[in-house]
Design an enzyme around this catalytic site. Structure first.
Site, PDB file in Angstrom:
ATOM      1  CG  ASP A 241     -24.877  22.672   8.337  1.00 26.68           C
ATOM      2  OD1 ASP A 241     -25.806  23.538   6.876  1.00 26.68           O
ATOM      3  OD2 ASP A 241     -25.748  21.986   8.958  1.00 26.68           O
ATOM      4  CB  THR A 242     -24.925  23.813   2.930  1.00 23.66           C
ATOM      5  OG1 THR A 242     -26.110  23.796   4.177  1.00 23.66           O
ATOM      6  CG2 THR A 242     -25.479  23.451   1.214  1.00 23.66           C
ATOM      7  CG  ASN A 300     -33.316  25.527   2.288  1.00 18.65           C
ATOM      8  OD1 ASN A 300     -32.128  24.772   2.488  1.00 18.65           O
ATOM      9  ND2 ASN A 300     -33.144  26.760   1.742  1.00 18.65           N
ATOM     10  CD  GLU A 308     -33.407  13.334  10.420  1.00 16.30           C
ATOM     11  OE1 GLU A 308     -32.038  13.765   9.822  1.00 16.30           O
ATOM     12  OE2 GLU A 308     -34.200  14.204  11.041  1.00 16.30           O
TER      13      GLU A 308
END
Length: 492
Positions: A241-242, A300, A308
């Site tokens: 996705d990145t 990262n 969250e």
């Protein structure tokens, strides 16, 4: 003017979506057709992904799009990195894929460095940031445990490839998702056979490598009959996705850094080839595959995961906040009351995130946050300061001047954090698109369909279809002072 329609399945670590992209000339529109949860299953002390639930939700997405009666050109799937599923010789999935937050790999990285291959040698071979959950350490752990799935596997498929397989019956290994595994040689863009040998894993466990834009196959006849839909091709987009998100950065030149902001924050620059040297080794920088031969030189960083998990804990206690309420609470809290290192191991997957923050503060000689607003502000400020710490590394590594930071992904909607980030790094921030992974996924399908030819052409189309928010740095002296305090705390 004819329109082309593309389905993007964009799956994150907490939720997934079916996005219908419509491209008419240079005009791109997105419609969220379905949204569904993606939660780790906790069973007998392990964490798994419910891949069968994800597949059912993909089917629901296909059905919902079919009801719109538009001619779909193709389908693409992007997901998080490193995790994988096993397939037996009869073509059936073996059990559930382990989730990257499973505790089984804790300490295995260090054991691998001691018993199998030193850290510097492994980094020299792969150019990938050492992280406990990388596929290489998952495989090392499973091999030691004589895991049933690995022992009986005929194929290993990374998550987007496994879902594509369920849709098409065809197996591939897409390059960008495979590059997250720490099993690839970044120069050859192929699996490193020496690494597979020391792991005791056959190279034949992996399907053929394909580049972003390759056709995986057509939807199976059985699936089309079940759902009463037409068969269309599934394209191997940038499966990570990145990688899809970075392809959607609306940049006009190379003088930028990017921050893909979500549960994880991934900060980096785009390069024409891998960069593996003493500096990248020292700073544990990763070389992941990008589109059109590019490398995503990145690091990262634990991102919105921390807040969250705080919200999840407070929800259990009976308190919920909207985003505007969170901002209001944070703005009312005292600035720079304390600092945390977002990448501290204590924040990886604690049962109680607010408690983990308090424990970190106690360990580093700070007063812990008391109110929910203080917790939120501490997290946002610490993230912004962490971004400065990491961006300073990329300033050293980049051959191009870094003139701005593009923030993409869901976190780009966090205007308070965007302003904090601009203040901390002393550079303009361009925030958006928030749907970067979906847009990159769709535009890579458009590239496969011949609508655009290059990565820059993709970005040119994207740039005329998004309206980013702009943030300018402020309060430089205050933030510089806070940064020095932050650095002193995280070194304790």
């Amino acid at each position: 003017m004819d329109s082309k329609y593309f389905i993007a399945f964009d799956l994150g670590a907490t939720s997934g979506r079916t996005i219908l992209g419509t491209l008419t000339g240079d005009k791109l529109t997105l419609e969220e057709v379905t949204r569904f949860p993606n939660q780790m299953l906790q069973l007998n002390g392990h964490f798994y992904w419910n891949i069968f639930s994800l597949y059912e939700n993909l089917k629901k997405g296909l059905t919902a799009v079919a009801q719109k009666k538009v001619p779909v050109t193709s389908i693409g799937i992007d997901t998080w990195g490193v995790d994988f599923a096993f397939v037996n010789e009869e073509g059936a999935l073996i059990g559930l894929p382990y989730a990257y937050r499973d505790p089984q790999t804790i300490g295995k990285k260090e054991e691998f460095f001691e018993k199998v291959m030193p850290a510097d040698e492994l980094y020299g071979k792969t150019g990938i940031q050492h992280m406990d959950f990388n596929s290489i350490f998952q495989l090392y752990t499973l091999k030691q445990r004589k895991d049933f799935g690995l022992t009986h596997a005929s194929r290993l498929l990374f998550m987007p490839d496994a879902l594509s397989y369920l849709l098409t019956g065809k197996m591939v290994t897409e390059y960008t998702i495979a590059s997250t595994s720490q099993l690839l040689n970044p120069e050859t863009r192929k699996l490193d056979e020496k690494l597979l040998e020391v792991l005791g894993v056959s190279k034949f466990l992996f399907a053929d490598m394909v580049e972003p834009g390759a056709k995986v196959g057509m939807l199976t006849e059985d699936l089309c009959e079940e759902l009463q839909i037409e068969s269309v091709p599934v394209i191997a987009v940038a499966g990570h996705d990145t990688a899809s998100a970075v392809a959607a950065v609306p940049a006009a030149n190379k003088n930028f850094a990017y921050l893909s902001s979500g549960t994880w924050s991934l900060m980096g620059i785009e390069t024409d080839g891998p960069v593996v040297n003493e500096k990248t080794t020292h700073y544990n920088i990763t070389n992941e595959g990008g589109v059109d031969g590019t490398i995503r030189l990145l690091k990262n960083i634990t991102g919105m995961w921390i807040v969250e998990q705080c919200l999840k804990k407070w929800h259990k206690e009976g308190t919920d906040y909207t985003y505007p309420q969170m901002v209001e609470l944070a703005q009312a809290a005292r600035p720079f009351a304390c600092f945390i290192n977002p990448d501290d191991p204590g924040f990886t997957n604690p049962q109680d995130m607010p408690k983990a923050i308090c424990e970190y503060c106690a360990r580093t000689g700070q007063n812990a946050p008391q109110t929910h607003g203080e917790f939120i502000r501490v997290i946002f400020e610490s993230l912004a300061l962490k971004y400065r710490e990491v961006l300073d590394v990329f300033r050293e590594l980049s051959v191009n001047p870094i003139e701005k930071l593009h923030i993409i992904g869901g976190g780009s909607r966090n205007k308070l954090l965007n302003q904090f980030t601009s203040n901390a790094i002393g550079l303009p921030v361009v925030a958006g698109p928030s749907e970067a992974s979906s847009i990159g996924n769709i535009m890579l399908q458009a590239k496969a369909a011949g609508v655009v030819s290059t990565l820059q052409e993709m970005r040119n189309v994207i740039s005329v279809n998004v309206e980013p928010d702009y943030f300018s740095p402020a309060d430089a002296e205050v933030w510089n002072e806070a940064y020095q305090k932050y650095i002193s705390i995280i070194k304790k």
